[in-house]
Design an enzyme around this catalytic site. Structure first.
Site: not given
Ligand code: S3P
Length: 433
Positions: A24, A96, A124, A170, A317, A344
């Site tokens: 994903k 997110g 969030r 992220q 996760d 989350k």
């Molecule tokens: C993700 C980073 C993680 C993860 C999310 C997907 C990504 O979040 O929990 O499901 O694709 O960069 P954070 O980096 O905010 O912890």
């Protein structure tokens, strides 16, 4: 969407072969970078789910072309600065990753863009991306730190050296993407602990100048991104429920094919190994700039372990699933430094407790994690639990039902579609009863 309740009966073991859908995190990034690349990209092995479809729709309304055929996509990118302002707000749904990464790209465009999300996403935190983008000179407005978020690009940005206040891939990705649009120089992100590095890898594949160190990543302004030709590996986070269930169920023997094993994602493997699990990683190979392997897992008795703050991002996760492993291991397990779980798709510290306690797992929560006193036998089960609108909690509940004595009824089970629409069908295809 209609709320679905699903009954998961106990299983004797898990046996067989599986290939889980594409990653994903990588799918979101491929769709975003494909949209701003110069020309035609081709993507295979996409993880098609509600989250990634939100990203496909978002880049379409921004002017990129996306033709989806099953798990393949052909994309027509509009170039780094070619996105157009859509007629209305961009709907990020529950995603997110879309809500945090896209503003980094939009900050480099001309015009005013508004991003919205569903109820969960709208609760969030977004200051974490608004702050660095503002420091770079973009105009960003949140709604008291939440969505709706408005980002107004002014064509060019200032480079920054940004220390992440929380370990977040992220936020790191958002800043690095904005760094492509800087007027000059290096944009650098310093991490408190290493987080997933898919953005850095993909930017490198697209020809951007990227420099990576153990605790930081930097990019330089780009003239253009080359189109992508990617084969996306299976999602380790979607493989995880099966790894955990097969570890916990006697006589299990399960093979998972073509799973992404990027070390910034596979903390669960390290933790499982410490606990005494039997997971073999073989056929290691590269695919689309990422390491991939096949995994074979068999049942094992487990001992307790502690997960600390530096390790948390590598299994962020999977921590809900870790709580279940801990519940069936010898001894007391602890997770610390995982306050991020509270922001989350649900407050995952509370929702893990709410799912596992009624089934007989002895879990206590703390402000930044939990403690679990394990009992190496099947939990009782037998209850009705609520997925709290959170796909990872629905999958945790399903695995808990499978390894319990009486099974479980999951309310809100439809939320698995956010990352893994076929989850229940795949689970049933390998469950021996
Ligand atoms: C993700 C980073 C993680 C993860 C999310 C997907 C990504 O979040 O929990 O499901 O694709 O960069 P954070 O980096 O905010 O912890």
């Amino acid at each position: 969407m209609t709320v679905t309740s699903v009954e998961v009966e106990p299983a004797v073991s898990l046996r067989g072969d599986l290939a889980v859908p594409g990653d994903k995190s990588i799918t979101h990034r491929a769709l975003l970078l494909g949209a701003i690349a110069d020309g035609e990209s081709s993507l295979a092995g996409l993880g098609v789910s509600e989250d990634t479809l939100a990203t496909a729709r978002a880049v379409e309304v921004l002017g990129a072309r996306v033709e989806l055929h099953g798990d393949r996509a052909s994309m027509g990118g509009v170039g780094l600065r070619g996105l157009r302002v859509p007629d209305g707000p961009i709907d990020c749904g529950n995603a997110g990753t879309l809500m945090r990464l896209l503003p980094g790209i939009l900050a480099g465009q001309e015009g005013r863009f508004e991003l919205r999300g569903d109820e969960s996403l709208s609760s969030r935190p977004l200051d974490r991306v608004a702050e660095p983008l503002s420091l770079m000179g973009a105009h960003v407005e949140t709604t008291e730190g939440h969505a709706p978020l408005v980002v107004e690009g002014r064509g060019s940005l200032e480079p920054i050296r940004y220390e992440l206040p929380v370990a977040s891939a992220q936020v790191k990705s958002c800043v690095l993407l904005a760094g492509l649009y800087a007027s000059h120089g290096r944009t650098e992100v310093i991490e408190p602990a290493p987080t997933r590095d898919h953005t850095e890898r993909m930017l490198e594949s697209a020809g951007a100048k990227v420099r990576r160190k153990p605790t930081s990543a930097a990019v330089w302004p780009a003239e253009r991104l080359a189109p992508l030709a990617l084969e996306i590996p299976g999602d380790f986070s979607s493989a995880a429920p099966f790894l955990v269930a097969a570890t916990l169920l006697p006589a299990s023997q399960l093979r998972l094919h073509g799973v992404g094993v990027n070390p910034t994602r596979t903390g669960l493997l390290t933790v499982l190994e410490r606990m005494g699990a039997r997971v073999a990683v073989f056929n290691r190979r590269p695919a689309g700039g990422e390491p991939v392997a096949d995994l074979e897992v068999a049942h094992a008795d487990l001992v307790a372990t502690t997960v600390g703050v530096k390790e948390v991002p590598t299994l962020v996760d999977e921590l809900p699933l870790f709580a279940l492993l801990a519940g069936m291991a010898h001894g007391e397990s602890v997770v610390r430094g995982a306050a991020e779980l509270r922001v989350k798709e649900s407050d995952r510290i509370e929702s893990v407790k709410n799912v596992l306690r009624p089934l007989g797992i002895r879990i206590e929560t703390t402000h930044d994690g939990f403690r679990v006193r394990g009992i190496p036998s099947r939990p009782k089960g037998g209850g009705v639990v609520d997925a709290a609108g959170d796909h990872r909690i629905a999958m945790l509940a399903a695995v808990a039902g499978l390894v319990s004595r009486e099974g479980v009824r999951i309310e809100g089970a439809e939320s698995v579609a956010v990352s893994f629409p076929d989850f229940f069908a795949m689970l049933e295809s390998i469950a021996v009863r």
